[in-house]
Write a protein that holds these residues in place. Structure first.
Motif, mmCIF file in Angstrom:
data_model
loop_
_atom_site.group_PDB
_atom_site.id
_atom_site.type_symbol
_atom_site.label_atom_id
_atom_site.label_comp_id
_atom_site.label_asym_id
_atom_site.label_seq_id
_atom_site.Cartn_x
_atom_site.Cartn_y
_atom_site.Cartn_z
ATOM 1 N N GLU A 54 0.822 -1.212 0.000
ATOM 2 C CA GLU A 54 0.000 0.000 0.000
ATOM 3 C C GLU A 54 0.854 1.260 0.000
ATOM 4 O OE1 GLU A 54 -3.362 -0.064 2.645
ATOM 5 O OE2 GLU A 54 -3.010 -2.150 3.156
ATOM 6 N N GLY A 55 0.345 2.300 -0.645
ATOM 7 C CA GLY A 55 0.984 3.605 -0.627
ATOM 8 C C GLY A 55 1.953 3.824 -1.770
ATOM 9 N N GLN A 56 2.240 5.084 -2.016
ATOM 10 C CA GLN A 56 3.015 5.480 -3.196
ATOM 11 C C GLN A 56 4.423 4.903 -3.230
ATOM 12 O OE1 GLN A 56 3.308 9.717 -3.699
ATOM 13 N NE2 GLN A 56 4.323 9.565 -5.671
ATOM 14 N N LYS A 57 5.198 5.129 -2.178
ATOM 15 C CA LYS A 57 6.598 4.696 -2.209
ATOM 16 C C LYS A 57 6.727 3.189 -2.366
ATOM 17 C CE LYS A 57 11.005 4.791 0.246
ATOM 18 N NZ LYS A 57 11.728 4.985 -1.011
ATOM 19 N N PHE A 97 -5.020 -0.525 4.969
ATOM 20 C CA PHE A 97 -4.492 -0.670 6.322
ATOM 21 C C PHE A 97 -3.934 0.660 6.815
ATOM 22 C CE2 PHE A 97 -0.610 -1.244 8.850
ATOM 23 C CZ PHE A 97 -1.106 -1.922 9.960
ATOM 24 N N LEU A 98 -3.407 1.467 5.901
ATOM 25 C CA LEU A 98 -2.773 2.730 6.247
ATOM 26 C C LEU A 98 -3.809 3.782 6.636
ATOM 27 C CD1 LEU A 98 -0.160 2.974 3.338
ATOM 28 C CD2 LEU A 98 0.201 2.096 5.653
ATOM 29 N N TYR A 126 4.667 -10.704 5.648
ATOM 30 C CA TYR A 126 3.675 -10.116 4.750
ATOM 31 C C TYR A 126 2.581 -9.373 5.505
ATOM 32 C CZ TYR A 126 5.887 -13.028 1.180
ATOM 33 O OH TYR A 126 6.796 -13.599 0.320
ATOM 34 N N ASN A 127 2.726 -9.279 6.825
ATOM 35 C CA ASN A 127 1.830 -8.455 7.632
ATOM 36 C C ASN A 127 1.841 -7.023 7.080
ATOM 37 O OD1 ASN A 127 1.403 -6.441 9.853
ATOM 38 N ND2 ASN A 127 0.963 -8.267 11.046
ATOM 39 N N PRO A 128 0.680 -6.381 6.878
ATOM 40 C CA PRO A 128 0.665 -5.026 6.293
ATOM 41 C C PRO A 128 1.536 -4.020 7.033
ATOM 42 C CG PRO A 128 -1.551 -5.931 6.343
ATOM 43 C CD PRO A 128 -0.687 -6.899 7.115
ATOM 44 N N SER A 154 4.614 -1.990 5.320
ATOM 45 C CA SER A 154 4.630 -0.523 5.390
ATOM 46 C C SER A 154 5.895 -0.001 6.065
ATOM 47 C CB SER A 154 3.388 -0.044 6.150
ATOM 48 O OG SER A 154 3.424 1.351 6.370
ATOM 49 N N SER A 155 6.328 -0.663 7.144
ATOM 50 C CA SER A 155 7.499 -0.208 7.906
ATOM 51 C C SER A 155 8.803 -0.361 7.138
ATOM 52 C CB SER A 155 7.598 -0.992 9.224
ATOM 53 O OG SER A 155 6.467 -0.781 10.031
ATOM 54 N N THR A 156 8.832 -1.232 6.145
ATOM 55 C CA THR A 156 10.073 -1.409 5.376
ATOM 56 C C THR A 156 10.338 -0.250 4.425
ATOM 57 O OG1 THR A 156 9.140 -2.560 3.444
ATOM 58 C CG2 THR A 156 9.688 -3.911 5.379
ATOM 59 N N MET A 157 9.324 0.569 4.141
ATOM 60 C CA MET A 157 9.461 1.691 3.209
ATOM 61 C C MET A 157 10.016 1.236 1.857
ATOM 62 S SD MET A 157 8.234 4.305 4.757
ATOM 63 C CE MET A 157 8.850 5.712 3.823
ATOM 64 N N GLY A 158 9.529 0.098 1.374
ATOM 65 C CA GLY A 158 9.925 -0.405 0.062
ATOM 66 C C GLY A 158 11.070 -1.396 0.079
#
Length: 251
Positions: free
Chosen positions: A34-37, A81-82, A145-147, A151-155
């Motif tokens: 999820e999310g742009q980055k 999720f975000l 694979y937890n959302p 998300s916390s990996t930032m890509g």
């Protein structure tokens, strides 16, 4: 040409929301990004994207030849999720973990019972910063694979491979020296690292388990200069990897 569909059906909404749950991620063999980055990083990776759900903002920035569903901000927010996501969501196929190969000159990270999703995401991001390509996780470690992890990996999830295994058995076959972060180990500031090895990080509350501690070849400690009882697992990983990289240059 991409296959474009307008609007998010109730059936697809329900499907996306089900993927917040580990049970359904495993059942369908997919996960959410999820999310742009994170989505833009995903497009440059070797992950297989099943479907994209994008707002008009996202659609203008993505070059993807598969199925794209154009959604309103409200539709994305409903299933995301975000807390803030005005870009989009990707449904992505999980990788076959058995295909991971570890090079002889490669440092490897191993995680023993890391339970916090934010910590795992931070560790993956930190591993990516220090050029670690492979992380071996105990079966008790939180699902990668937890959302919240993604998300916390930032890509960085797109560049670091994770495999879940019985650590003791797996590490005995890797053919590398095994280093572990423990309270009574050798000061890492004084170490050099001539041969690539495996660095084990233990759980946030209990450290490395007694069973895994028996296979350590080297016990390492981050010296403390104050009164804090312990370090966050993500912070400890960063400090240890930084010293290992500097120790490689000293060797």
């Amino acid at each position: 040409m991409p296959e474009k569909v307008n609007g998010l059906s109730k059936q697809r909404q329900k499907y996306i929301q089900s993927l917040h749950n580990k049970k359904y991620r495993r059942q369908y063999g997919v996960f959410l990004v999820e999310g742009q980055k994170s989505i833009l990083e995903l497009l440059d990776s070797d992950f297989e994207i099943e479907e994209l759900f994008l707002t008009s903002l996202g659609d203008s920035q993505v070059n993807f030849q598969g199925k794209v569903t154009l959604c309103s901000d409200a539709e994305v927010k409903k299933v995301s999720f975000l807390q803030t996501n005005n870009f989009g969501i990707a449904i992505v196929r999980m990788k076959d973990s058995q295909s991971i190969e570890i090079a002889q000159d490669e440092w490897v990270l191993a995680l023993d019972d890391i339970r916090d999703p934010g910590n795992l995401g931070t560790i993956i991001r930190t591993a990516d910063w220090y050029g670690i390509k492979t992380i071996i996780c105990s079966h008790d470690t939180v699902d990668c694979y937890n959302p919240k992890v993604i998300s916390s990996t930032m890509g960085s999830f797109a560049r670091v491979n994770l495999v879940y295994a019985e650590l003791k058995d797996y590490l005995s076959k890797v053919g590398k020296p095994v280093y572990g972060a423990v309270l009574n180990g050798e000061n890492i500031h004084s170490q050099s690292f001539q041969v690539p090895g495996v660095l084990i990080i233990g759980s946030e509350s209990h450290g490395i388990s007694p069973e895994i501690e028996t296979i350590l070849d080297h016990r390492l400690t981050i010296p403390n200069f104050g009164n804090a009882e312990s370090l966050n697992a993500g912070i400890a990983t960063a400090i240890l990897l930084d010293n290992i990289k500097r120790g490689v240059s000293r060797a």
